[in-house]
Design an enzyme around this catalytic site. Structure first.
Site, PDB file in Angstrom:
ATOM      1  N   GLU A  39      -3.833   1.952  -7.298  1.00 49.13           N
ATOM      2  CA  GLU A  39      -4.250   3.107  -6.500  1.00 49.13           C
ATOM      3  C   GLU A  39      -3.290   4.267  -6.758  1.00 49.13           C
ATOM      4  O   GLU A  39      -2.185   4.301  -6.163  1.00 49.13           O
ATOM      5  CB  GLU A  39      -4.208   2.776  -5.002  1.00 49.13           C
ATOM      6  CG  GLU A  39      -5.102   1.650  -4.574  1.00 49.13           C
ATOM      7  CD  GLU A  39      -5.426   1.725  -3.075  1.00 49.13           C
ATOM      8  OE1 GLU A  39      -6.605   1.864  -2.753  1.00 49.13           O
ATOM      9  OE2 GLU A  39      -4.502   1.672  -2.249  1.00 49.13           O
ATOM     10  N   HIS A  87       0.848  -1.201   0.000  1.00 49.59           N
ATOM     11  CA  HIS A  87       0.000   0.000   0.000  1.00 49.59           C
ATOM     12  C   HIS A  87       0.881   1.248   0.000  1.00 49.59           C
ATOM     13  O   HIS A  87       1.930   1.282   0.632  1.00 49.59           O
ATOM     14  CB  HIS A  87      -0.928   0.006   1.225  1.00 49.59           C
ATOM     15  CG  HIS A  87      -2.001   1.039   1.106  1.00 49.59           C
ATOM     16  ND1 HIS A  87      -1.774   2.364   1.391  1.00 49.59           N
ATOM     17  CD2 HIS A  87      -3.287   0.947   0.690  1.00 49.59           C
ATOM     18  CE1 HIS A  87      -2.895   3.041   1.166  1.00 49.59           C
ATOM     19  NE2 HIS A  87      -3.820   2.205   0.724  1.00 49.59           N
TER      20      HIS A  87
HETATM   21  P1  13P Z   1      -9.535   6.516  -0.116  1.00 47.60           P
HETATM   22  O1  13P Z   1     -10.682   5.699  -0.592  1.00 47.60           O
HETATM   23  O2  13P Z   1      -9.760   7.174   1.214  1.00 47.60           O
HETATM   24  O3  13P Z   1      -9.053   7.461  -1.169  1.00 47.60           O
HETATM   25  O4  13P Z   1      -8.325   5.486   0.158  1.00 47.60           O
HETATM   26  C1  13P Z   1      -8.025   4.554  -0.818  1.00 47.60           C
HETATM   27  C2  13P Z   1      -7.077   3.579  -0.261  1.00 47.60           C
HETATM   28  O5  13P Z   1      -5.942   3.885   0.051  1.00 47.60           O
HETATM   29  C3  13P Z   1      -7.554   2.198  -0.063  1.00 47.60           C
HETATM   30  O6  13P Z   1      -6.507   1.338   0.218  1.00 47.60           O
END
Ligand code: 13P
Length: 238
Positions: free
Chosen positions: A157, A88
């Site tokens: 992400e 992450h």
């Molecule tokens: P948000 O949905 O708060 O932008 O975070 C995404 C995230 O990091 C999920 O792992």
């Protein structure tokens, strides 16, 4: 579809119990066949079987040992945890985890047969250099990672979309997912400012197999709405 809620360092044990009660009854009442995963904080883990997968946000790649402040396999096994988030961006950027450590975690938990949700994504400066640079950046985040691992789930992400309310355009998300699809047959989730209002449109895109949601999933009600949107799409996409 796969819908995952990442609590990060949010919610107490009691709040998590209340949350799980809502999500679990929603999943059973609606006979949900989509995969629903919740990543609560370690302190909220419980040793009970659930109709929702419970994963951890981190783990140290050893059986046990002298690793102050870490949680290792032995402690995860006590709670029957078989699902883990690795790579992450908050662990990469805030906790300064190197690709080397991330790959070591990947290898260790893959050997243990865990379902691994492996996160990749570029910072804004890289995105601004164009999609060639973006893909090269993501490629480097695959170093040491077995993209053929059968229990792999990828989560794309973009760092600049996490917790900011900003998202790439639908076309941009689709282009990255299409490019990732050339490298792996694993399901590919999108994460970064997913909420009830955009989850359906994002999940409808080609090569988007679900979502990894942070802040908007802290509301059990909103998370259930997103699950309902996925159910709707199953009929539309089929
Ligand atoms: P948000 O949905 O708060 O932008 O975070 C995404 C995230 O990091 C999920 O792992």
């Amino acid at each position: 579809m796969i819908l995952a809620a990442n609590f990060k360092a949010n919610k107490t044990r009691q709040e998590t119990q209340a949350y799980m009660a809502v999500v679990e009854s929603f999943v059973s009442a609606n006979d949900i066949s989509d995969t629903v995963i919740v990543f609560p904080p370690f302190t909220a883990l419980e040793h009970i079987s659930r109709n929702v997968l419970i994963g951890v946000q981190n783990g140290y790649p050893v059986q046990n040992g002298a690793y102050t402040g870490e949680i290792a396999l032995e402690q995860l096994e006590e709670f029957d945890i078989r699902t883990i988030l690795i790579g992450h961006s908050e662990r990469r950027h805030i906790m300064k985890e190197s690709q080397e450590l991330i790959a070591e975690k990947f290898r260790f938990f893959a050997e243990q047969g865990f379902i691994i949700v492996y996160c990749v994504g570029e910072p804004l400066a890289v995105r601004q250099e164009g999609e060639g640079k973006l893909m090269a950046y993501v490629e480097a985040q695959f170093e040491g990672i077995d993209l053929t691992y059968p229990d792999l789930i990828i989560a794309y992400e973009p760092v600049w979309a996490i917790g900011t309310g900003l998202t790439p355009s639908m076309e941009e998300i689709e282009r990255v997912h299409d490019a990732l699809r050339l490298q792996t047959t694993a399901p590919i989730l999108y994460g970064g400012s997913v909420k009830v209002e955009n989850a359906g449109a994002i999940m409808a895109l080609n090569n988007v197999d679900g979502v990894l949601v942070g802040s908007a999933a802290l509301s059990a009600h909103d998370f259930c709405e997103m699950i309902a949107e996925a159910v709707q799409l199953n009929t539309d996409k089929a």
